[in-house]
Design a protein around this motif. Structure first.
Motif: not given
Lengths: 296, 421
Positions: B255-263
């Motif tokens: 919960g400490s990153v809002a958006m991530i491009i991931g698999p």
């Protein structure tokens, strides 16, 4: 006749195993690296034959190589220099008589007794901007309210790496110096005190000259270890950002196993080998001269 | 008496040696290197696959090694340069091996039945000079994962365009400066992925319409400018050049990153936060492109091979891609199948298989049905081009130089020149 030949041959027979070992482990790899440095090697690792000095030409043209060479120089001088100064001071303190001296001495050994990879990994977690204990502690103490990025640039990363290098090298210097200090007879100091010598006078006229052998050994060994040191930089940055925190050791590894340029990596190895040979040569000349002076 | 005993002993030894060699002649040993996809990869291969395979094929012995992606390049490189390449390798590139004449064409060992199982696009993806050189092993689809709670609290919608990304990041940073709005990984681990996310979504990419390298196109310069703006504004993970996506994924899951491009396997990793998945945002007026990654299996050629080697390799692949066993592996690792039969089975009933790990739950059919669909629209890396491995290195280096402040056009021009010459 037969007996004398046997006698003459005997020592060589005894040292034969170590000669075989050295040839196998040192000479053969060195020759192979020289061969590779002049060969074209495909990314998959197939040797395609000699390409003259194309690999050397490529690395001498690369800005990263020169930057890496500069880094290696800075890294060696800063880490060896500062760790020697700091290690010397700590050894002087540890040579005093005080309560808990043994305990403090044991603590000083810790960084040295732990493997470099573990040390470097711990430091990586200390300075991490998100989960790093440094930020967490500062936040808990109310000194900062937001996470601080301790590594905003390549130079900052490199400075941290140098600090870690110093931190792990100090114990070695401390113990070399400490053993030297303990061998100095107290009567020298007593005599000097009677003659009215102060702290600095005793340091420069008794301690330093008598410590010269231990300091020479620790400095020479450190130069070789630190110059070739791989784990700290590889664990913290792998030479990044933008290949700006490499030393020769990490650059060779990256060229060979990440960039698929084993030929160029071998060429950089040869350059490193030559530099260390020059250092070793200077050391030998100096120590031979010192020996001669002693003989006089 | 002693002499007779000694002679008997020698005779028995000679005979038993003969017996061993006679026995060994019937047995083929396959050297296999599998890459480590998760914490439990080794357990599946050692505990499930090898026992089953060796029971079904008593004449084939597997010497199987699971190697982490961190070490894989070095292991493969060392093995090849010392002439000890494995028989079968699980990897992410193949073109260099073809250039060095190291591989067997896939049609030599993939039975017709097996060939028919693959989705046609995956089967033909690994073609060079008209020959197929590798089998797809598994795929993953990348998308934008966002933390619904953070976005809602910051009062932003899920961004679909670059302008919206910047706007959302600014608002999230304002809402809580300790939350990282946008994840960015341009480390050596996978810098080429970040390059794809931004360039593909601006109509650029690695190659142009004719299939030639085009690393320094105008679209790519714009895309890298956008990436640099995100860095300069302080919206991204601060150690973007040294931290791989794995700690960033963990931070998203915490919960400490809002958006991530991931698999797609982030789906399981992030189970504890309230998240949604959307398409990777594109520049205004450009169609969003999702990224797919498909890893490979290759078989190395071996002129001095023992008899029956090719047949053993065929048997290995037939066994691995068996509908049930292969589906089980996909659920176990959380990756997407590249064979039509397994895709259909998993979309319908993935619940019969278990995920990896001590508390791995059952598979989720909906997950496979959704992601199979996403995968069909994904774009993939040009792994079939011989310079691909060099391109991965070149674009990652370029991104890091740009992040450090180098001129974008000049840096990409230099990368292009390095590849094309």
């Amino acid at each position: 006749m037969k007996k004398t030949t046997l006698k003459k041959a005997e020592p060589y027979v005894w040292i034969l195993p170590s000669i075989i070992l050295m040839v196998g482990m040192i000479v053969v790899p060195v020759i192979t690296v020289f061969q590779m440095s002049m060969s074209e090697i495909s990314r998959a690792g197939v040797i395609k034959g000699y390409n003259n000095f194309e690999n050397f030409r490529a690395i001498f043209k690369s800005a990263t190589f020169w930057h890496t060479l500069q880094n290696t120089f800075v890294w060696t001088v800063v880490v060896v220099g500062l760790s020697t100064v700091l290690g010397f001071i700590i050894a002087m303190v540890l040579n005093q008589k005080f309560h808990g001296r043994k305990f403090v001495r044991a603590i000083v050994v810790f960084p040295w007794a732990t493997s470099l990879i573990i040390q470097a990994t711990i430091w990586k977690y200390i300075i991490d901007s998100q989960f790093g204990s440094l930020n967490v502690i500062l936040k808990k103490l109310g000194i900062i309210s937001q996470n601080i990025n301790w590594t905003p640039s390549a130079a900052a990363y490199f400075a941290w790496e140098c600090w870690i290098g110093i931190f792990v090298t100090i114990p070695f210097v401390t113990f070399c110096v400490l053993s030297g200090l303990q061998s100095i007879d107290d009567t020298y100091y007593e005599a000097a005190e009677i003659d009215g010598a102060g702290f600095w006078k005793k340091l420069t006229s008794i301690t330093l000259p008598l410590l010269r052998p231990s300091l020479t050994v620790s400095t020479v060994l450190n130069i070789i270890y630190v110059f070739n040191s791989f784990p700290i930089i590889w664990t913290i940055t792998k030479g990044d950002p933008a290949d700006k925190t490499h030393t020769l050791a990490t650059y060779i590894y990256k060229l060979s196993f990440f960039n698929g340029k084993a030929g160029q990596a071998a060429a950089v190895s040869v350059v490193g080998f030559v530099i260390l040979c020059i250092c070793a040569g200077i050391y030998m000349v100096l120590s031979l001269r010192a020996e001669k002076e002693e003989d006089k | 008496m002693k002499k007779i005993l000694a002679m008997l002993l020698v005779l028995t030894m000679i005979l038993s040696l003969g017996a061993i060699s006679a026995f060994a002649a019937d047995e083929v040993t396959l050297d296999v290197i599998i890459s480590e996809y998760g914490s439990y990869t080794r357990e599946w291969w050692d505990g499930v696959f090898i026992p089953k395979f060796e029971e079904a094929n008593p004449d084939i012995k597997l010497n199987l090694e699971v190697v982490s992606w961190n070490d894989l390049d070095a292991v493969v490189n060392t093995r090849i340069s010392t002439g000890q390449q494995p028989d079968i390798l699980n990897f992410n590139a193949f073109a260099d091996f073809v250039a060095d004449d190291l591989l067997m064409p896939a049609e030599e060992y993939a039975s017709e039945e097996l060939q028919a199982k693959f989705f046609p696009d995956f089967w033909t993806a690994n073609t060079m000079d008209g020959t197929i050189w590798a089998l797809p092993i598994l795929a993953s689809a990348r998308g934008l994962y966002y933390n619904k709670d953070i976005l809602e609290a910051a009062g932003v919608e899920v961004p679909t365009t670059w302008a919206e990304v910047k706007d959302a990041c600014a608002k999230i940073k304002e809402y809580d400066p300790n939350i990282i709005p946008w994840s960015l990984d341009i480390s050596n681990d996978e810098g080429q992925a970040a390059f794809s996310y931004y360039t593909w979504n601006n109509g650029g990419g690695f190659i142009d319409a004719d299939g030639n390298w085009a690393l320094n196109s105008t679209e790519n310069v714009e895309a890298m400018t956008f990436m640099k703006e995100l860095i300069d504004a302080g919206y991204v993970w601060p150690e973007y050049a040294t931290a791989t996506r794995y700690p960033q994924q963990d931070a998203f899951a915490a919960g400490s990153v809002a958006m991530i491009i991931g698999p797609n396997n982030l789906y399981d990793i992030a189970a504890d936060v309230n998240f949604g998945v959307a398409s990777i945002p594109a520049n205004e007026g450009k169609d969003p492109v999702n990224m797919g990654v498909c890893d490979l299996l290759v078989a190395f050629a071996d002129e001095d091979a023992e008899e029956g080697r090719t047949e053993a390799i065929s048997k290995f692949f037939d066994f691995f891609y068996d509908t049930d066993l292969y589906s089980e592996y996909m659920v176990y690792e959380g990756f997407l199948p590249v064979t039509a039969d397994s895709a259909a089975l998993l979309a319908e009933n993935a619940e019969q298989f278990k995920k990896g790990g001590p508390d791995g739950g059952e598979g989720n059919s909906e997950y496979f049905a959704n992601f199979n669909e996403v995968l069909a629209s994904c774009e993939f890396y040009p792994t079939y081009k011989v310079e691909w491995s060099d391109v991965m290195v070149a674009v990652t280096a370029a991104e890091q130089q740009i992040a450090e402040g180098a001129d974008i056009q000049e840096t990409l021009d230099a990368a292009q020149a390095e590849i094309v010459g």
